[in-house]
Design a protein around this motif. Sequence first.
Motif, PDB file in Angstrom:
ATOM      1  N   ALA A  56       7.397   9.985   4.224  1.00  0.00           N
ATOM      2  CA  ALA A  56       6.177   9.647   3.494  1.00  0.00           C
ATOM      3  C   ALA A  56       5.642   8.312   3.985  1.00  0.00           C
ATOM      4  O   ALA A  56       6.362   7.308   3.998  1.00  0.00           O
ATOM      5  CB  ALA A  56       6.454   9.593   2.002  1.00  0.00           C
ATOM      6  N   LEU A  57       4.402   8.322   4.416  1.00  0.00           N
ATOM      7  CA  LEU A  57       3.795   7.101   4.947  1.00  0.00           C
ATOM      8  C   LEU A  57       3.150   6.262   3.857  1.00  0.00           C
ATOM      9  O   LEU A  57       3.157   5.042   3.924  1.00  0.00           O
ATOM     10  CB  LEU A  57       2.744   7.460   6.002  1.00  0.00           C
ATOM     11  CG  LEU A  57       3.258   8.226   7.213  1.00  0.00           C
ATOM     12  CD1 LEU A  57       2.095   8.602   8.128  1.00  0.00           C
ATOM     13  CD2 LEU A  57       4.301   7.423   7.961  1.00  0.00           C
ATOM     14  N   LEU A  58       2.588   6.917   2.857  1.00  0.00           N
ATOM     15  CA  LEU A  58       1.901   6.199   1.793  1.00  0.00           C
ATOM     16  C   LEU A  58       2.844   5.902   0.641  1.00  0.00           C
ATOM     17  O   LEU A  58       3.015   4.749   0.260  1.00  0.00           O
ATOM     18  CB  LEU A  58       0.686   7.000   1.306  1.00  0.00           C
ATOM     19  CG  LEU A  58      -0.325   7.357   2.391  1.00  0.00           C
ATOM     20  CD1 LEU A  58      -1.443   8.211   1.821  1.00  0.00           C
ATOM     21  CD2 LEU A  58      -0.897   6.096   3.025  1.00  0.00           C
ATOM     22  N   ASP A  59       3.487   6.928   0.091  1.00  0.00           N
ATOM     23  CA  ASP A  59       4.424   6.723  -1.013  1.00  0.00           C
ATOM     24  C   ASP A  59       5.637   5.919  -0.574  1.00  0.00           C
ATOM     25  O   ASP A  59       6.224   5.201  -1.363  1.00  0.00           O
ATOM     26  CB  ASP A  59       4.896   8.063  -1.587  1.00  0.00           C
ATOM     27  CG  ASP A  59       3.756   8.821  -2.262  1.00  0.00           C
ATOM     28  OD1 ASP A  59       2.734   8.188  -2.598  1.00  0.00           O
ATOM     29  OD2 ASP A  59       3.887  10.030  -2.444  1.00  0.00           O
ATOM     30  N   GLY A  60       6.005   6.066   0.694  1.00  0.00           N
ATOM     31  CA  GLY A  60       7.140   5.333   1.239  1.00  0.00           C
ATOM     32  C   GLY A  60       6.784   3.923   1.643  1.00  0.00           C
ATOM     33  O   GLY A  60       7.604   3.188   2.170  1.00  0.00           O
ATOM     34  N   GLN A  61       5.535   3.538   1.419  1.00  0.00           N
ATOM     35  CA  GLN A  61       5.018   2.203   1.697  1.00  0.00           C
ATOM     36  C   GLN A  61       5.193   1.802   3.157  1.00  0.00           C
ATOM     37  O   GLN A  61       5.422   0.642   3.476  1.00  0.00           O
ATOM     38  CB  GLN A  61       5.666   1.188   0.769  1.00  0.00           C
ATOM     39  CG  GLN A  61       5.407   1.479  -0.686  1.00  0.00           C
ATOM     40  CD  GLN A  61       6.125   0.524  -1.610  1.00  0.00           C
ATOM     41  OE1 GLN A  61       7.044  -0.177  -1.214  1.00  0.00           O
ATOM     42  NE2 GLN A  61       5.703   0.499  -2.850  1.00  0.00           N
ATOM     43  N   VAL A  62       5.064   2.772   4.054  1.00  0.00           N
ATOM     44  CA  VAL A  62       5.129   2.483   5.483  1.00  0.00           C
ATOM     45  C   VAL A  62       3.812   1.875   5.939  1.00  0.00           C
ATOM     46  O   VAL A  62       3.789   0.916   6.687  1.00  0.00           O
ATOM     47  CB  VAL A  62       5.454   3.770   6.283  1.00  0.00           C
ATOM     48  CG1 VAL A  62       5.347   3.522   7.778  1.00  0.00           C
ATOM     49  CG2 VAL A  62       6.833   4.272   5.909  1.00  0.00           C
ATOM     50  N   LEU A  63       2.707   2.450   5.452  1.00  0.00           N
ATOM     51  CA  LEU A  63       1.386   1.968   5.830  1.00  0.00           C
ATOM     52  C   LEU A  63       0.684   1.335   4.629  1.00  0.00           C
ATOM     53  O   LEU A  63       0.616   1.934   3.562  1.00  0.00           O
ATOM     54  CB  LEU A  63       0.516   3.116   6.348  1.00  0.00           C
ATOM     55  CG  LEU A  63       0.925   3.757   7.653  1.00  0.00           C
ATOM     56  CD1 LEU A  63       0.044   4.965   7.930  1.00  0.00           C
ATOM     57  CD2 LEU A  63       0.822   2.764   8.793  1.00  0.00           C
ATOM     58  N   ASP A  64       0.159   0.141   4.830  1.00  0.00           N
ATOM     59  CA  ASP A  64      -0.674  -0.470   3.804  1.00  0.00           C
ATOM     60  C   ASP A  64      -2.133  -0.199   4.161  1.00  0.00           C
ATOM     61  O   ASP A  64      -2.416   0.530   5.114  1.00  0.00           O
ATOM     62  CB  ASP A  64      -0.378  -1.969   3.690  1.00  0.00           C
ATOM     63  CG  ASP A  64      -0.597  -2.735   4.991  1.00  0.00           C
ATOM     64  OD1 ASP A  64      -1.204  -2.180   5.943  1.00  0.00           O
ATOM     65  OD2 ASP A  64      -0.167  -3.894   5.068  1.00  0.00           O
ATOM     66  N   LEU A  97      -9.965  10.573   4.003  1.00  0.00           N
ATOM     67  CA  LEU A  97      -8.857   9.628   3.862  1.00  0.00           C
ATOM     68  C   LEU A  97      -8.098   9.944   2.583  1.00  0.00           C
ATOM     69  O   LEU A  97      -8.180   9.243   1.583  1.00  0.00           O
ATOM     70  CB  LEU A  97      -9.380   8.186   3.840  1.00  0.00           C
ATOM     71  CG  LEU A  97     -10.115   7.731   5.084  1.00  0.00           C
ATOM     72  CD1 LEU A  97     -10.679   6.327   4.900  1.00  0.00           C
ATOM     73  CD2 LEU A  97      -9.212   7.782   6.298  1.00  0.00           C
ATOM     74  N   THR A  98      -7.357  11.023   2.620  1.00  0.00           N
ATOM     75  CA  THR A  98      -6.626  11.490   1.452  1.00  0.00           C
ATOM     76  C   THR A  98      -5.124  11.466   1.705  1.00  0.00           C
ATOM     77  O   THR A  98      -4.673  11.495   2.856  1.00  0.00           O
ATOM     78  CB  THR A  98      -7.037  12.937   1.103  1.00  0.00           C
ATOM     79  OG1 THR A  98      -6.634  13.802   2.173  1.00  0.00           O
ATOM     80  CG2 THR A  98      -8.538  13.057   0.871  1.00  0.00           C
ATOM     81  N   ALA A  99      -4.379  11.452   0.623  1.00  0.00           N
ATOM     82  CA  ALA A  99      -2.922  11.500   0.737  1.00  0.00           C
ATOM     83  C   ALA A  99      -2.476  12.790   1.405  1.00  0.00           C
ATOM     84  O   ALA A  99      -1.474  12.814   2.126  1.00  0.00           O
ATOM     85  CB  ALA A  99      -2.292  11.359  -0.642  1.00  0.00           C
ATOM     86  N   GLU A 100      -3.226  13.859   1.186  1.00  0.00           N
ATOM     87  CA  GLU A 100      -2.883  15.138   1.812  1.00  0.00           C
ATOM     88  C   GLU A 100      -2.863  15.025   3.337  1.00  0.00           C
ATOM     89  O   GLU A 100      -1.968  15.544   3.998  1.00  0.00           O
ATOM     90  CB  GLU A 100      -3.899  16.198   1.398  1.00  0.00           C
ATOM     91  CG  GLU A 100      -3.655  17.555   2.041  1.00  0.00           C
ATOM     92  CD  GLU A 100      -4.752  18.561   1.704  1.00  0.00           C
ATOM     93  OE1 GLU A 100      -4.757  19.628   2.322  1.00  0.00           O
ATOM     94  OE2 GLU A 100      -5.592  18.280   0.832  1.00  0.00           O
ATOM     95  N   HIS A 101      -3.826  14.335   3.911  1.00  0.00           N
ATOM     96  CA  HIS A 101      -3.911  14.195   5.363  1.00  0.00           C
ATOM     97  C   HIS A 101      -3.002  13.090   5.896  1.00  0.00           C
ATOM     98  O   HIS A 101      -2.521  13.178   7.029  1.00  0.00           O
ATOM     99  CB  HIS A 101      -5.346  13.893   5.795  1.00  0.00           C
ATOM    100  CG  HIS A 101      -6.287  15.022   5.536  1.00  0.00           C
ATOM    101  ND1 HIS A 101      -7.562  14.813   5.105  1.00  0.00           N
ATOM    102  CD2 HIS A 101      -6.143  16.360   5.626  1.00  0.00           C
ATOM    103  CE1 HIS A 101      -8.177  15.977   4.956  1.00  0.00           C
ATOM    104  NE2 HIS A 101      -7.324  16.936   5.260  1.00  0.00           N
ATOM    105  N   PHE A 102      -2.783  12.042   5.109  1.00  0.00           N
ATOM    106  CA  PHE A 102      -2.066  10.869   5.594  1.00  0.00           C
ATOM    107  C   PHE A 102      -0.659  10.742   5.021  1.00  0.00           C
ATOM    108  O   PHE A 102      -0.051   9.692   5.107  1.00  0.00           O
ATOM    109  CB  PHE A 102      -2.872   9.596   5.277  1.00  0.00           C
ATOM    110  CG  PHE A 102      -4.049   9.412   6.182  1.00  0.00           C
ATOM    111  CD1 PHE A 102      -4.014   8.485   7.205  1.00  0.00           C
ATOM    112  CD2 PHE A 102      -5.191  10.178   6.030  1.00  0.00           C
ATOM    113  CE1 PHE A 102      -5.096   8.321   8.055  1.00  0.00           C
ATOM    114  CE2 PHE A 102      -6.280  10.026   6.869  1.00  0.00           C
ATOM    115  CZ  PHE A 102      -6.224   9.097   7.882  1.00  0.00           C
ATOM    116  N   ASN A 103      -0.124  11.823   4.479  1.00  0.00           N
ATOM    117  CA  ASN A 103       1.182  11.769   3.847  1.00  0.00           C
ATOM    118  C   ASN A 103       2.326  11.548   4.834  1.00  0.00           C
ATOM    119  O   ASN A 103       3.284  10.845   4.523  1.00  0.00           O
ATOM    120  CB  ASN A 103       1.428  13.031   3.031  1.00  0.00           C
ATOM    121  CG  ASN A 103       2.679  12.916   2.202  1.00  0.00           C
ATOM    122  OD1 ASN A 103       2.878  11.924   1.517  1.00  0.00           O
ATOM    123  ND2 ASN A 103       3.533  13.910   2.268  1.00  0.00           N
TER     124      ASN A 103
END
Length: 83
Positions: free
Chosen positions: A30-38, A62-68
């Motif tokens: 997970a890139l967003l929930d895992g706080q990899v990307l700010d 720019l959605t969580a679905e695409h950037f998860n």
Amino acid sequence: MTVEGKLRAFIAEEMERDGWSAAELTDGRALLDGQVLDSLGIVNLVGFMETEFGVQILDEELTAEHFNSIFCLAQFIRSKAEA
């Protein structure tokens, strides 16, 4: 290099700037929930994807679905390239 490989290399570079180890990055992480990307990392990633893959990414995409995850990003890029 595959779409996933290019994304992984770019994101790993961003992570290392923030003190993360690139070894922690997998295609499913997970890139967003895992706080990899700010927020700045996302802006940089969008610029990279538009330049590297020749796609235009709209604000509403720019959605969580695409950037998860890298896997989701690669699917998103492929769908944009096919359109």
